[in-house]
Design a protein around this motif. Structure first.
Motif, short mmCIF file in Angstrom:
data_model
loop_
_atom_site.label_atom_id
_atom_site.label_comp_id
_atom_site.label_asym_id
_atom_site.label_seq_id
_atom_site.Cartn_x
_atom_site.Cartn_y
_atom_site.Cartn_z
N GLN A 32 25.97 27.00 28.16
CA GLN A 32 27.14 27.45 28.92
C GLN A 32 26.69 27.92 30.31
O GLN A 32 25.57 28.40 30.48
CB GLN A 32 27.84 28.59 28.19
CG GLN A 32 26.92 29.74 27.84
CD GLN A 32 27.64 30.86 27.10
OE1 GLN A 32 28.85 30.84 26.98
NE2 GLN A 32 26.88 31.84 26.64
N ALA A 33 27.58 27.72 31.27
CA ALA A 33 27.30 28.20 32.64
C ALA A 33 28.61 28.74 33.19
O ALA A 33 29.68 28.23 32.86
CB ALA A 33 26.78 27.07 33.51
N ASP A 34 28.51 29.76 34.03
CA ASP A 34 29.76 30.26 34.59
C ASP A 34 30.08 29.59 35.92
O ASP A 34 29.23 28.90 36.51
CB ASP A 34 29.80 31.80 34.63
CG ASP A 34 29.03 32.39 35.80
OD1 ASP A 34 28.32 31.64 36.49
OD2 ASP A 34 29.15 33.60 36.01
N PHE A 35 31.30 29.78 36.35
CA PHE A 35 31.82 29.10 37.53
C PHE A 35 30.92 29.36 38.75
O PHE A 35 30.57 28.45 39.49
CB PHE A 35 33.25 29.59 37.79
CG PHE A 35 33.99 28.80 38.81
CD1 PHE A 35 34.75 27.69 38.44
CD2 PHE A 35 33.96 29.16 40.15
CE1 PHE A 35 35.44 26.95 39.38
CE2 PHE A 35 34.65 28.43 41.11
CZ PHE A 35 35.39 27.32 40.72
N THR A 67 36.71 34.68 30.08
CA THR A 67 36.39 35.92 29.35
C THR A 67 36.34 37.07 30.36
O THR A 67 36.47 36.86 31.57
CB THR A 67 35.01 35.83 28.66
OG1 THR A 67 34.02 35.66 29.66
CG2 THR A 67 34.95 34.70 27.66
N PHE A 68 36.11 38.25 29.82
CA PHE A 68 35.93 39.42 30.68
C PHE A 68 34.59 40.06 30.36
O PHE A 68 34.24 40.23 29.19
CB PHE A 68 37.04 40.45 30.46
CG PHE A 68 38.32 40.07 31.14
CD1 PHE A 68 38.60 40.52 32.42
CD2 PHE A 68 39.24 39.24 30.52
CE1 PHE A 68 39.78 40.16 33.06
CE2 PHE A 68 40.42 38.87 31.15
CZ PHE A 68 40.68 39.33 32.43
N VAL A 69 33.82 40.39 31.40
CA VAL A 69 32.62 41.20 31.22
C VAL A 69 32.97 42.54 31.86
O VAL A 69 33.03 42.64 33.09
CB VAL A 69 31.39 40.56 31.89
CG1 VAL A 69 30.17 41.46 31.74
CG2 VAL A 69 31.11 39.20 31.27
N GLY A 70 33.22 43.56 31.03
CA GLY A 70 33.79 44.80 31.55
C GLY A 70 35.21 44.47 32.01
O GLY A 70 36.00 43.91 31.24
N ARG A 71 35.48 44.73 33.28
CA ARG A 71 36.82 44.37 33.79
C ARG A 71 36.78 43.14 34.69
O ARG A 71 37.76 42.78 35.30
CB ARG A 71 37.40 45.59 34.53
CG ARG A 71 37.91 46.63 33.55
CD ARG A 71 38.75 47.67 34.22
NE ARG A 71 37.97 48.49 35.16
CZ ARG A 71 38.48 49.48 35.87
NH1 ARG A 71 39.76 49.77 35.77
NH2 ARG A 71 37.72 50.20 36.66
N ARG A 72 35.54 42.55 34.78
CA ARG A 72 35.40 41.38 35.65
C ARG A 72 35.69 40.10 34.88
O ARG A 72 35.09 39.84 33.84
CB ARG A 72 33.98 41.31 36.19
CG ARG A 72 33.79 42.10 37.49
CD ARG A 72 32.39 41.89 38.00
NE ARG A 72 32.08 40.49 38.25
CZ ARG A 72 30.84 39.99 38.26
NH1 ARG A 72 29.82 40.75 38.02
NH2 ARG A 72 30.63 38.72 38.51
N PRO A 73 36.61 39.27 35.39
CA PRO A 73 36.85 37.99 34.70
C PRO A 73 35.69 37.02 34.95
O PRO A 73 35.15 36.99 36.06
CB PRO A 73 38.14 37.49 35.35
CG PRO A 73 38.19 38.16 36.68
CD PRO A 73 37.44 39.45 36.56
N ILE B 86 24.17 36.85 31.04
CA ILE B 86 25.33 37.48 31.68
C ILE B 86 25.07 37.67 33.18
O ILE B 86 25.92 37.42 34.02
CB ILE B 86 25.66 38.82 30.99
CG1 ILE B 86 26.20 38.55 29.59
CG2 ILE B 86 26.67 39.63 31.80
CD1 ILE B 86 26.32 39.76 28.71
N THR B 87 23.84 38.08 33.52
CA THR B 87 23.50 38.33 34.93
C THR B 87 23.51 37.04 35.75
O THR B 87 24.10 36.99 36.83
CB THR B 87 22.12 39.00 35.04
OG1 THR B 87 22.11 40.14 34.20
CG2 THR B 87 21.81 39.41 36.47
N LEU B 88 22.81 36.00 35.23
CA LEU B 88 22.68 34.77 36.00
C LEU B 88 23.90 33.86 35.87
O LEU B 88 24.13 32.99 36.70
CB LEU B 88 21.44 33.98 35.55
CG LEU B 88 20.08 34.57 35.88
CD1 LEU B 88 18.98 33.65 35.39
CD2 LEU B 88 19.93 34.79 37.38
N GLY B 89 24.65 34.03 34.78
CA GLY B 89 25.81 33.17 34.56
C GLY B 89 25.43 31.83 33.96
O GLY B 89 26.17 30.85 34.10
#
Lengths: 114, 193
Positions: A32-35, A67-73, B86-89
């Motif tokens: 998985q990778a985030d935007f 998803t949310f990490v804390g309050r960050r989407p 989580i840090t690097l995404g």
């Protein structure tokens, strides 16, 4: 499409595009990778990445999860099984194309010198 | 290669350049999500700390030490990987790592209980780390795992006095040094990307 068809016939129009290939290359390595990671890795704008992700999602090649990490989407993207298969086929077709061109160049060279 | 989705027949140089770029993207992604330096350094230090336990008694203290330190190290590693994702995404799900860690723990514990020496558990550790090297696609990890396996084999065959201490030292030093070298490379990679 048969295995014996010309490799160019096996290129997938959805995948055969520089940005979308880059997205799938990242997701082939990572589960998985985030935007933001995809955007930075591939040097894209938000709009450009969104557009290409939408194309891949509609084709069933990626799934997008918010998803949310804390309050960050956070928007996480993962390749589907079909996406990984399509990327693998695309790479194989590209390598075959290169090998084919190299072979024909070699034969032309030999004919020219023979 | 096209930018609008329509297919055109690309020339060979363009195809080769595309494949090179894809390889580069994959290499950078792989480096970001596989910080092998952390478990290598952590378990190397745990190995060095285990040396005094190898010096006393018949291996019971050494076994007890690893019974606690092994799972603690595994848990710390999983937390580090999770935080880094989580840090690097970007990251991997740890299913294969968990299976490998549990298999290593069980194999090393059984081998140590049966043989009462460090050679057999160390052989299990070496084999498990070869699996870890495969997951990480890291030849330095593979090399140091092979070296540890050879050292364990030599100790098992020669059976020198203080063999457990010797193996704990070899394990601790080799893994700590490898972890430090990989950490340096990891820091350099992330400074330049």
């Amino acid at each position: 499409m048969t295995e014996n068809s010309h490799p160019s016939q096996r290129l997938d129009d959805t995948v055969h595009q520089r940005v979308r290939l880059g997205i799938l290359a990242v997701l082939a390595e990572a589960d998985q990778a985030d935007f933001a990671f995809l955007k930075d890795s591939l040097g894209l704008t938000d709009g450009n990445l969104s557009r290409h992700l939408q194309v891949l999602e509609e084709a069933g090649y990626v799934k997008v999860e918010k998803t949310f990490v804390g309050r960050r989407p956070r928007t996480w993207i993962a390749a589907t099984r079909a996406g990984r298969a399509a990327f693998g086929s695309e790479l194989a077709a590209l390598r075959e194309l290169i090998a084919g061109v190299d072979r024909s160049s070699g034969q032309n060279g030999q004919n020219g010198h023979g | 290669m096209t930018t609008n989705g329509a297919r055109s027949f690309p020339d060979n140089d363009e195809l080769a350049a595309t494949l090179r770029q894809l390889d580069d993207v994959r290499r950078r992604t792989h480096a970001a999500i596989h910080p092998a330096w952390f478990p290598m350094l952590l378990f190397g230090i745990l190995g060095l700390v285990s040396v005094p336990f190898a010096l006393v008694g018949d291996g019971t203290w050494l076994g007890l030490y690893w019974f606690v330190a092994g799972p603690a190290g595994g848990f710390s590693t999983s937390q580090y990987y999770r935080r880094r994702t989580i840090t690097l995404g970007v990251g991997v799900r740890g299913g294969a790592y968990v299976v490998l860690g549990v298999a290593l723990f069980v194999a090393a514990f059984v081998a140590g209980t049966v043989t009462h020496s460090a050679a057999a558990p160390m052989m299990a550790i070496a084999i498990a780390h070869l699996g870890f090297a495969r997951l990480e696609r890291s030849w330095p990890v593979a090399l140091v795992s092979l070296a540890l396996g050879v050292a364990a084999l030599v100790v098992a065959v020669v059976d020198p006095s203080y063999g457990d201490v010797l193996l704990s030292l070899v394990y601790g030093v080799s893994f700590t040094v490898t972890g430090l070298l990989l950490r340096r490379r990891d820091a350099t990679t992330h400074a330049t990307t």
